[in-house]
Design a protein around this motif. Sequence first.
Motif, short mmCIF file in Angstrom:
data_model
loop_
_atom_site.label_atom_id
_atom_site.label_comp_id
_atom_site.label_asym_id
_atom_site.label_seq_id
_atom_site.Cartn_x
_atom_site.Cartn_y
_atom_site.Cartn_z
N ALA A 50 0.83 -1.21 0.00
CA ALA A 50 0.00 0.00 0.00
C ALA A 50 0.86 1.26 0.00
N ARG A 51 1.92 1.26 0.82
CA ARG A 51 2.78 2.43 0.90
C ARG A 51 3.55 2.65 -0.40
N ALA A 52 3.89 1.58 -1.07
CA ALA A 52 4.58 1.72 -2.36
C ALA A 52 3.67 2.38 -3.39
N ILE A 53 2.40 1.99 -3.39
CA ILE A 53 1.45 2.58 -4.33
C ILE A 53 1.27 4.07 -4.04
N MET A 54 1.20 4.41 -2.75
CA MET A 54 1.03 5.81 -2.36
C MET A 54 2.32 6.61 -2.50
N GLY A 55 3.46 5.93 -2.56
CA GLY A 55 4.74 6.63 -2.64
C GLY A 55 5.13 7.28 -1.33
N VAL A 56 4.80 6.64 -0.22
CA VAL A 56 5.10 7.20 1.10
C VAL A 56 5.89 6.20 1.94
N MET A 57 6.86 5.54 1.35
CA MET A 57 7.66 4.56 2.05
C MET A 57 8.71 5.24 2.93
N PRO A 58 9.15 4.56 3.99
CA PRO A 58 10.20 5.12 4.85
C PRO A 58 11.53 5.19 4.09
N LYS A 59 12.50 5.93 4.66
CA LYS A 59 13.79 6.13 3.99
C LYS A 59 14.57 4.84 3.83
N THR A 60 14.28 3.85 4.67
CA THR A 60 15.01 2.58 4.58
C THR A 60 14.47 1.67 3.48
N ALA A 61 13.38 2.09 2.82
CA ALA A 61 12.76 1.25 1.80
C ALA A 61 12.99 1.83 0.41
N HIS A 62 13.02 0.95 -0.59
CA HIS A 62 13.08 1.42 -1.96
C HIS A 62 12.45 0.38 -2.87
N THR A 63 11.94 0.84 -4.00
CA THR A 63 11.34 -0.06 -4.99
C THR A 63 12.46 -0.64 -5.84
N ALA A 64 12.58 -1.96 -5.82
CA ALA A 64 13.67 -2.63 -6.51
C ALA A 64 13.31 -3.10 -7.91
N GLY A 65 12.05 -2.98 -8.28
CA GLY A 65 11.65 -3.43 -9.61
C GLY A 65 10.15 -3.44 -9.76
N GLY A 66 9.70 -3.61 -11.00
CA GLY A 66 8.28 -3.70 -11.28
C GLY A 66 7.66 -2.39 -11.72
N LYS A 67 6.33 -2.42 -11.89
CA LYS A 67 5.58 -1.24 -12.33
C LYS A 67 4.28 -1.12 -11.52
N LEU A 68 3.83 0.14 -11.39
CA LEU A 68 2.53 0.43 -10.79
C LEU A 68 1.79 1.32 -11.78
N VAL A 69 1.05 0.70 -12.69
CA VAL A 69 0.42 1.44 -13.79
C VAL A 69 -0.97 1.89 -13.35
N PHE A 70 -1.10 3.21 -13.10
CA PHE A 70 -2.36 3.81 -12.66
C PHE A 70 -2.94 4.63 -13.80
N GLN A 71 -4.07 4.17 -14.34
CA GLN A 71 -4.73 4.84 -15.46
C GLN A 71 -3.73 5.16 -16.59
N GLY A 72 -2.90 4.17 -16.92
CA GLY A 72 -1.98 4.30 -18.04
C GLY A 72 -0.63 4.90 -17.71
N THR A 73 -0.43 5.38 -16.47
CA THR A 73 0.84 5.99 -16.09
C THR A 73 1.53 5.16 -15.02
N ASP A 74 2.80 4.87 -15.21
CA ASP A 74 3.57 4.14 -14.21
C ASP A 74 3.93 5.10 -13.08
N LEU A 75 3.35 4.88 -11.91
CA LEU A 75 3.60 5.77 -10.77
C LEU A 75 5.07 5.82 -10.40
N LEU A 76 5.78 4.72 -10.65
CA LEU A 76 7.20 4.67 -10.27
C LEU A 76 8.08 5.53 -11.19
N SER A 77 7.52 5.97 -12.31
CA SER A 77 8.30 6.81 -13.24
C SER A 77 8.11 8.30 -12.95
N LEU A 78 7.20 8.62 -12.01
CA LEU A 78 6.89 10.03 -11.73
C LEU A 78 7.89 10.63 -10.74
N SER A 79 8.07 11.92 -10.83
CA SER A 79 8.89 12.64 -9.85
C SER A 79 8.11 12.74 -8.55
#
Length: 334
Positions: A50-79
């Motif tokens: 859930a936190r990965a989808i919201m983009g509110v993970m703690p500093k000790t966490a990071h996304t190591a791979g994959g995609k979160l495509v929300f209405q055609g946009t990969d959330l992980l590619s956003l600033s």
Amino acid sequence: MTVLSVQDLQVHYRTSRGVAQAVRGATFDVPEGQVVGVVGESGCGKTTLARAIMGVMPKTAHTAGGKLVFQGTDLLSLSPRELASKRWREIAFIPQSAMNSLDPVYRVGTQIAEVLVDRGGMDRKSAMRRAAELFDMVGLDVVRLRDFPHQYSGGMRQRAAIALALALEPKLVIADEPVTALDVIIQRQVLDTFKDLQKRLGLSVILITHDISVVAYASDRVVVMYAGEVIESGTTREVLQRPFHPYTMGLYKAFPELHGGGTLVPIEGTPPDLIDPPPACSFAERCPFVEAACREMKPALAPVASGSLAACRRSPEADRLRVLAGEASTWLRS
């Protein structure tokens, strides 16, 4: 139409002992206007997801791979700024404890109005009018907008948290254990309110819970997680009535039946250490149906029946295994 597509998501945490693989290749879709229940025991990766989808993970966490495509946009590619612009407007979050989303020193109405003004661009008068509409929607007296969070009961706080999440009419709502802290009577009332709003507003929802009865009551589809992986998914009716993975069978046996009777049987053991996860089936050490081959190969999440998916090499034998899983002696191995 799919609102969110989670594709091979991997989330890692840095710890003093090494890297913990909290989410390991999670894959599932959230169809438009449906509730997807994500269920599993504590530590299986639900909240991290859930936190990965919201983009509110703690500093000790990071996304190591994959995609979160929300209405055609990969959330992980956003600033960070672009992702922040989607929070509340398009993706909203309801936390496990409503007090985590309500500031104890501000009146509840003021907090809702602040979101509507700062994120929704409303003027103060329009924001307070909208706050009153939201309270009416969730079954709270508008007079209580003037109260502080500590003046609310647990159920009222959870309703207020739902109102706050719906303030800007998001497309996707993520609810993380929204009724866990409530007694069963209030749980039913809050879930009924939430279900009514979901249908009325056409919301797409990810409902995270460890309680399989909540999934059965409120979800259209279910995603079962174990050790950071999706090990079964499908429609709620199909997965709960005809589970194909032994873990899902065990979860079902560990909760009371609505009509009473039966024996509650726990799944013995604990999930694996995700700093050094098993290379093959992650459930093998706790599975009563384990075979030598289960410890040698990692099963893929594959179609099993009626659109369901399961990650178990013995899924073709599921009809027979379900019968055995219904017997307490199958799980009581010690």
